[in-house]
Design an enzyme around this catalytic site. Structure first.
Site, PDB file in Angstrom:
ATOM      1  N   CYS A  12       0.871  -1.160   0.000  1.00  0.00           N
ATOM      2  CA  CYS A  12       0.000   0.000   0.000  1.00  0.00           C
ATOM      3  C   CYS A  12       0.917   1.221   0.000  1.00  0.00           C
ATOM      4  O   CYS A  12       2.128   1.094   0.150  1.00  0.00           O
ATOM      5  CB  CYS A  12      -0.902  -0.015   1.221  1.00  0.00           C
ATOM      6  N   CYS A  88      -4.210  -1.051  -2.155  1.00  0.00           N
ATOM      7  CA  CYS A  88      -4.736   0.300  -2.336  1.00  0.00           C
ATOM      8  C   CYS A  88      -4.520   0.726  -3.779  1.00  0.00           C
ATOM      9  O   CYS A  88      -3.584   0.269  -4.431  1.00  0.00           O
ATOM     10  CB  CYS A  88      -4.119   1.293  -1.359  1.00  0.00           C
ATOM     11  N   CYS A  96       6.334  -0.306  -9.447  1.00  0.00           N
ATOM     12  CA  CYS A  96       6.892  -1.096  -8.346  1.00  0.00           C
ATOM     13  C   CYS A  96       8.324  -1.493  -8.659  1.00  0.00           C
ATOM     14  O   CYS A  96       8.725  -1.536  -9.822  1.00  0.00           O
ATOM     15  CB  CYS A  96       6.075  -2.374  -8.148  1.00  0.00           C
TER      16      CYS A  96
END
Length: 169
Positions: A12, A88, A96
Site C-alpha cells: 500500500c 490500495c 513497483c
C-alpha cells in the site's frame, strides 16, 4: 501435499493500515503455509492506532507491525516473494520495484480506512470493514489449490479475488 511456505507481500502507499491488517490476517490464517509481509511506497513511519487497536481487540500479536518501505523487500538478501498484492489503488498505479523471482501479482483494492471521516465509532467501523474485506479475500486465497493450478489459472483466480467475484472450486 507441498511443504513449501509461500511468501506474500501486501503493498500500500503508507503501510499504516490495510497492508498491515492483511499481513496479520494471512500470518494467522496461513498456519505456517504462508509467510506474510507488508510495505509501502511512501511509508507513513507509523501504524495507524485504529489498526493496532482493531488487531489487538481480535487477539493478534501486533509486535510485528511497523511501517516500512517496499525497497526493503527488493534488496539483496530479502525473502523471495511468491505473491505480491496491492491493497490500495495508489500503490497499484505506481511503478513497483522489480521483485526477485518474478512473483505472481494482483490488485486487491480496499477503501482506505484511515481516510474515513466522522465520529470515532464511524472511523472504527471503517477499519472493521477493511478487516472483513481482507479476511474474506485472504480466506479464499489460502483455500486455492496452489500446486494443482497452472500459473495462468492461478493468476485468473487471484484477479477474481480482487474483483470480489471468486469462482467455486
Amino acid at each position: 501435499m507441498s511443504d513449501k511456505v509461500y511468501n506474500v507481500l501486501f503493498l500500500c502507499t503508507g503501510n499504516s493500515a490495510r497492508s498491515i491488517i492483511a499481513e496479520a490476517i494471512l500470518n494467522r490464517l496461513g498456519m505456517g503455509r504462508f509467510k506474510a509481509y507488508s510495505a509501502g511506497s511512501q511509508p507513513k513511519g507509523e501504524v495507524h492506532p485504529f489498526a493496532l487497536q482493531l488487531l489487538k481487540g481480535l487477539n493478534y500479536d501486533t509486535s510485528f507491525a511497523r511501517s516500512k518501505a517496499w525497497d526493503e523487500f527488493a534488496a539483496p538478501g530479502a525473502p523471495q516473494m511468491d505473491f505480491v498484492f496491492t491493497v490500495c489503488d495508489n500503490a497499484a498505479a505506481e511503478v513497483c520495484p522489480v521483485w526477485p523471482g518474478q512473483p505472481m501479482t494482483a490488485h486487491w483494492g480496499v477503501p482506505d480506512p484511515a481516510a474515513a471521516e466522522g465520529s470515532d465509532t464511524e472511523q472504527h467501523f471503517a477499519f472493521t470493514e477493511t478487516y472483513r474485506m481482507l479476511n474474506n479475500r485472504i480466506s479464499i486465497f489460502i483455500s486455492l489449490p496452489m500446486t494443482s493450478l497452472d500459473k495462468l489459472a492461478l493468476q485468473r483466480r487471484l484477479d477474481e479475488i480482487g474483483r470480489n467475484i471468486p469462482k467455486a472450486g
